[in-house]
Scaffold this motif. Structure first.
Motif, mmCIF file in Angstrom:
data_model
loop_
_atom_site.group_PDB
_atom_site.id
_atom_site.type_symbol
_atom_site.label_atom_id
_atom_site.label_comp_id
_atom_site.label_asym_id
_atom_site.label_seq_id
_atom_site.Cartn_x
_atom_site.Cartn_y
_atom_site.Cartn_z
ATOM 1 N N ALA A 1 11.168 -1.518 -0.161
ATOM 2 C CA ALA A 1 10.326 -1.089 -1.284
ATOM 3 C C ALA A 1 9.761 0.303 -1.049
ATOM 4 O O ALA A 1 9.678 1.121 -1.977
ATOM 5 N N ARG A 2 9.397 0.611 0.205
ATOM 6 C CA ARG A 2 8.884 1.949 0.505
ATOM 7 C C ARG A 2 9.990 2.995 0.358
ATOM 8 O O ARG A 2 9.757 4.107 -0.106
ATOM 9 N N GLU A 3 11.212 2.653 0.778
ATOM 10 C CA GLU A 3 12.339 3.583 0.646
ATOM 11 C C GLU A 3 12.622 3.900 -0.823
ATOM 12 O O GLU A 3 13.008 5.017 -1.175
ATOM 13 N N LYS A 4 12.447 2.912 -1.696
ATOM 14 C CA LYS A 4 12.808 3.056 -3.101
ATOM 15 C C LYS A 4 11.693 3.666 -3.951
ATOM 16 O O LYS A 4 11.908 3.941 -5.138
ATOM 17 N N ALA A 5 10.526 3.885 -3.363
ATOM 18 C CA ALA A 5 9.371 4.363 -4.124
ATOM 19 C C ALA A 5 9.693 5.669 -4.847
ATOM 20 O O ALA A 5 10.108 6.647 -4.232
ATOM 21 N N GLY A 6 9.529 5.661 -6.162
ATOM 22 C CA GLY A 6 9.692 6.866 -6.952
ATOM 23 C C GLY A 6 11.125 7.274 -7.234
ATOM 24 O O GLY A 6 11.345 8.307 -7.872
ATOM 25 N N LEU A 7 12.128 6.495 -6.781
ATOM 26 C CA LEU A 7 13.524 6.878 -6.995
ATOM 27 C C LEU A 7 14.005 6.439 -8.379
ATOM 28 O O LEU A 7 13.508 5.455 -8.942
ATOM 29 N N LEU B 1 -7.079 1.302 7.998
ATOM 30 C CA LEU B 1 -6.864 2.342 7.002
ATOM 31 C C LEU B 1 -5.767 1.867 6.055
ATOM 32 O O LEU B 1 -5.033 0.927 6.375
ATOM 33 N N PRO B 2 -5.619 2.514 4.894
ATOM 34 C CA PRO B 2 -4.540 2.111 3.994
ATOM 35 C C PRO B 2 -3.174 2.178 4.676
ATOM 36 O O PRO B 2 -2.869 3.122 5.406
ATOM 37 N N ALA B 3 -2.354 1.172 4.432
ATOM 38 C CA ALA B 3 -1.059 1.086 5.101
ATOM 39 C C ALA B 3 -0.138 2.236 4.716
ATOM 40 O O ALA B 3 0.749 2.605 5.485
ATOM 41 N N ASN B 4 -0.338 2.804 3.546
ATOM 42 C CA ASN B 4 0.550 3.861 3.072
ATOM 43 C C ASN B 4 -0.011 5.257 3.328
ATOM 44 O O ASN B 4 0.433 6.222 2.703
ATOM 45 N N LEU B 5 -0.967 5.360 4.247
ATOM 46 C CA LEU B 5 -1.553 6.648 4.603
ATOM 47 C C LEU B 5 -0.931 7.149 5.904
ATOM 48 O O LEU B 5 -1.040 6.507 6.942
ATOM 49 N N LEU C 1 1.085 7.684 -0.061
ATOM 50 C CA LEU C 1 2.205 7.506 -0.974
ATOM 51 C C LEU C 1 2.228 6.061 -1.448
ATOM 52 O O LEU C 1 2.513 5.147 -0.683
ATOM 53 N N ASP C 2 1.898 5.861 -2.716
ATOM 54 C CA ASP C 2 1.910 4.539 -3.313
ATOM 55 C C ASP C 2 3.355 4.164 -3.663
ATOM 56 O O ASP C 2 3.997 4.862 -4.450
ATOM 57 N N PRO C 3 3.886 3.066 -3.091
ATOM 58 C CA PRO C 3 5.290 2.709 -3.363
ATOM 59 C C PRO C 3 5.568 2.465 -4.847
ATOM 60 O O PRO C 3 6.694 2.647 -5.306
ATOM 61 N N GLU D 1 4.490 9.209 -5.998
ATOM 62 C CA GLU D 1 4.010 10.587 -5.990
ATOM 63 C C GLU D 1 3.000 10.763 -4.865
ATOM 64 O O GLU D 1 2.062 9.980 -4.732
ATOM 65 N N PRO D 2 3.167 11.799 -4.038
ATOM 66 C CA PRO D 2 2.270 11.963 -2.885
ATOM 67 C C PRO D 2 0.883 12.427 -3.296
ATOM 68 O O PRO D 2 0.714 13.168 -4.271
ATOM 69 N N GLU D 3 -0.100 11.983 -2.536
ATOM 70 C CA GLU D 3 -1.476 12.449 -2.662
ATOM 71 C C GLU D 3 -1.967 12.843 -1.278
ATOM 72 O O GLU D 3 -1.531 12.283 -0.267
ATOM 73 N N VAL D 4 -2.886 13.787 -1.217
ATOM 74 C CA VAL D 4 -3.600 14.090 0.018
ATOM 75 C C VAL D 4 -4.982 13.467 -0.114
ATOM 76 O O VAL D 4 -5.689 13.711 -1.096
ATOM 77 N N ARG D 5 -5.358 12.650 0.851
ATOM 78 C CA ARG D 5 -6.631 11.932 0.784
ATOM 79 C C ARG D 5 -7.476 12.220 2.018
ATOM 80 O O ARG D 5 -6.957 12.281 3.141
ATOM 81 N N LEU D 6 -8.763 12.350 1.796
ATOM 82 C CA LEU D 6 -9.746 12.473 2.871
ATOM 83 C C LEU D 6 -10.704 11.302 2.779
ATOM 84 O O LEU D 6 -11.295 11.053 1.721
ATOM 85 N N TYR D 7 -10.840 10.564 3.880
ATOM 86 C CA TYR D 7 -11.744 9.419 3.965
ATOM 87 C C TYR D 7 -12.890 9.757 4.913
ATOM 88 O O TYR D 7 -12.676 10.395 5.958
ATOM 89 N N ARG D 8 -14.088 9.320 4.572
ATOM 90 C CA ARG D 8 -15.251 9.529 5.426
ATOM 91 C C ARG D 8 -15.214 8.575 6.615
ATOM 92 O O ARG D 8 -15.043 7.373 6.457
#
Length: 391
Positions: free
Chosen positions: A273-279, A344-348, A363-365, A369-376
């Motif tokens: 599922a992670r490989e196929k994300a966004g394809l 932490l989130p598994a997809n981070l 990256l949400d499967p 689409e990639p995001e850059v996230r900052l967590y406190r």
């Protein structure tokens, strides 16, 4: 050789709340009370507003001294600078081969007061200040099989640890894993110190029609990290790391008594599922066909990643379980005692851990689409912390 204490970790996770936990082990007690907010403090994503930002493939991120976030991407400009509100501030490193230009930003490294971009197309490292001004370029002093290193990591002094590629003649049909070179080098192009040959990436090869290879899904991938005066090498065969000094000499072995987990059908389905994300449907169908032919390993890697934070503490990421939104991280001091454990989130994919933040690519499967996230990050009591490094 020193062994890590066997520690039972008791950790509760409440959805929507901060993630924290205590660690207690026989003969040793740690109550760190660390936590990471479950909601990111900053999210940078592609936009169609006045910023007109498209994140094609994020390859790194660093928080600058003024609070801005620098992101490396394989787009028309290799470096994108965002303010602390997530709005685009500047584009740096347009495509090209001239000074300060970046053809393909494969990775962004934060090495103390310098930012280094691994431009694999131009076969060089471009160096920028933390004001994102280009100052020079160089090539690592040692290459393996005529290529740039396979993986690299640096410390605040600009010292790197690397490991290389397998020799092209070692490519095999199907799953295989070969020993590769590991070495240290300064960031000035001079030769460094050879450490040794250890297992590199577990790969799946094809020798017909020109051949080639890629990482085997769920296969073991070696990890490296480097602190102020020592570096860490892990092959993921077991929960164990070699510790080497900056002259390349092995000085310790750190390990935990944790058994590796058997690979399950759910693990394979989650990896697919992670490989196929966004394809698109055609490429997703090709992934389905490929996975049907793969010889998956019987056991999962002992861990997924490691890096050293701004306090010289070692963070080790568990290997992601199937269909889990969170993944565990364990934090150790320099001699292997557990300081904290959190999730932490598994997809981070974590790029940088500072005094009070964790920064990475998400990256949400389901979206792709990639995001850059900052967590406190809120640190509890750290026993005998080392001197701070970067950033």
């Amino acid at each position: 050789m020193r062994s890590w204490l066997r520690v039972v970790i008791l950790c509760g996770v409440i959805p929507g709340a901060a993630v924290s936990c205590d660690q207690r082990g026989t003969g040793d007690t740690v109550s760190a009370q660390w936590s990471v907010d479950s909601v990111p403090a900053l999210v940078i994503r592609s936009s169609e507003d006045t910023d007109s930002v498209t994140l094609a493939m994020v390859t790194g991120a660093s928080r600058l001294p003024d609070g801005d976030i620098l992101v490396s991407d394989v787009n028309d400009y290799g470096l994108l600078r965002f303010n602390s509100d997530g709005h685009l501030k500047a584009r740096v490193g347009r495509k090209g081969a001239g000074p300060g230009e970046i053809e393909y930003a494969a990775r962004l490294f934060r090495c103390g007061d310098s930012l280094l971009v691994n431009d694999i197309a131009n076969r060089r490292i471009s160096v920028f200040t933390t004001d994102v001004m280009h100052v020079r370029a160089f090539t690592f002093g040692v290459e393996t099989a005529g290529r740039m290193p396979y993986q690299s990591a640096c410390n605040s002094r600009g010292t790197f640890i690397h490991y290389g590629w397998e020799n092209p003649r070692d490519i095999r049909e199907g799953a295989y894993r070969k020993n590769v070179d590991f070495w240290l080098s300064p960031s000035d192009g001079s030769a460094g110190s050879y450490v040794g040959a250890f297992p590199g990436s577990e790969r799946f090869g094809t020798v017909r029609g020109g051949g080639g290879s890629g990482p085997l899904p769920l296969g073991k991938q070696s990890v490296i990290a480097i602190g102020s005066d020592r570096a860490y090498i892990g092959t993921a065969d077991r929960y164990e790391f070699l510790v080497v000094d900056l002259a390349g000499k092995v000085i310790d072995t750190l390990r935990r008594d944790i058994a590796v987990r058997n690979t399950t059908p759910d693990d394979i389905a989650d990896a697919k599922a992670r490989e196929k994300a966004g394809l698109n449907p055609r490429r997703a169908a090709a992934i389905d066909e490929w996975y049907a032919t793969l010889p998956f390993p019987a056991t999962l890697p002992a861990y997924a990643a490691t890096l050293v934070d701004s306090h010289d503490l070692i963070w080790v990421q568990d290997f992601a379980g199937s269909d889990s939104p969170l993944i565990g991280w364990t934090v150790f001091d320099r001699v292997g005692s557990i300081v904290a454990a959190l999730s932490l989130p598994a997809n981070l994919e974590v790029y940088e851990i500072g005094e009070e933040y964790v920064l990475g690519r998400y990256l949400d499967p389901d979206v792709g689409e990639p995001e850059v996230r900052l967590y406190r990050l809120r640190r509890g009591t750290t026993p005998n912390p080392s001197a701070k490094g970067q950033p």
